[in-house]
Motif scaffolding. Structure first.
Motif: not given
Length: 317
Positions: A114, A117, A122
């Motif tokens: 990731m 976020m 995202l």
């Protein structure tokens, strides 16, 4: 939670924990203390992938015609599970979610990291896996997802509009088309593959289709356009025969024989005869009794390569 589910989850967590720990060993102080990623703040929100691009140049296509198709719909359900949408089943299915340090996680056989976020969007990178190891510093693909609410109520658009090819993608593909038109050897895979329509009832054409599998993380069946295969049966043929060969269909729908797709074990005479007869089959039966439409990418017709299995039967259909 079933025993099988727990076992799979524990194995994934153990794998990621071991991998991330090994990668950081000796890199510098404090790396081993990085927290495990959490998706608590975005649980229950449905995110739709709007773009998938190469990290190096921001394009969704490469020189071979491979398209990084944005096809994920994702929802984090709990601390140890996430749901992915299956267009085939038209439903979401839960998968074990394994969480690692430095924003690394695993779902449906994919290792991801990731980068950004929020409840609106995202952004994560697809990590490269080799066997049972991954390199958390190496990725080639960036995936961007927006929440359904953000798309509808803030952008006031449809996700399909957001998934459309960018201007740079269009320019890139146009360049590939120009090269393929000038030199058929530079043919590339068509996102909308070659279409064949039989002109006669005694000729049948079937394009093979890969069955998508959510479990194998294959929403899009890439092989269907990267390496399209056609099975053709000709009844009332002059004799029984069975040939497999590769051909290129140019932007005008014209056939060009490339090579046979069977081994000959060094017997050049047999090979030459095979090529001669299968080329004749292509130039007669296939060109005369089949309407061939060229492949297209982003609405542009271009040369692309296909594989053909042609079976001749003297018996009538």
């Amino acid at each position: 939670m079933s025993a099988k589910y727990k076992t799979a989850l524990l194995l994934l967590i153990a794998t990621i924990s071991t991998i991330t720990a090994c990668k950081y060993r000796g890199v510098g102080p404090g790396h081993g203390e990085k927290p495990i990623i959490s998706f608590k703040s975005v649980e229950g929100i449905t995110f739709i992938e709007v773009s998938r691009k190469q990290k190096s140049n921001g394009l969704s296509y490469n020189e071979y015609g491979y398209h990084l198709t944005p096809d994920w719909r994702l929802r984090f359900v709990s601390a140890d599970s996430a749901a992915l949408y299956s267009p085939v089943k038209d439903a979401f299915f839960n998968f074990p979610l394994a969480l690692g340090t430095d924003s690394v996680f695993n779902i449906a056989h994919a290792f991801l990291k990731m980068k950004k976020m929020s409840k609106d969007s995202l952004v994560f990178e697809l990590l490269e896996a080799q066997g049972d190891s991954i390199d958390i510093h190496k990725s080639r693909v960036v995936m961007r997802l927006f929440s359904e609410d953000y798309i509808k109520n803030k952008l006031h658009t449809d996700f399909k509009d957001l998934q459309r090819a960018s201007k740079n993608d269009t320019l890139f593909v146009r360049g590939l088309v120009t090269k393929a038109d000038a030199d058929i050897k530079k043919a590339f895979a068509a996102s909308q593959p070659v279409q064949m329509v039989s002109k006669k009832p005694f000729v049948t054409v079937v394009k093979r289709k890969t069955k998508p599998s959510l479990l194998d993380n294959k929403y899009a069946t890439d092989d269907d356009y990267l390496t399209p295969v056609y099975d053709i049966v000709i009844h009332k043929a002059y004799q029984d025969f069975d040939y497999s060969f590769e051909a290129t269909i140019d932007s005008a729908g014209t056939w060009h024989y490339n090579k046979p797709l069977v081994p000959f074990l060094g017997d050049e005479q047999v090979k030459d005869n095979y090529i001669k007869v299968s080329t004749a089959v292509m130039n007669t039966y296939l060109k005369l009794f089949i309407t061939t439409l060229p492949g297209e990418t982003l609405g542009m017709k271009h040369a692309s390569t296909i594989s053909v299995n042609v079976k001749g039967l003297t018996a009538a259909k």
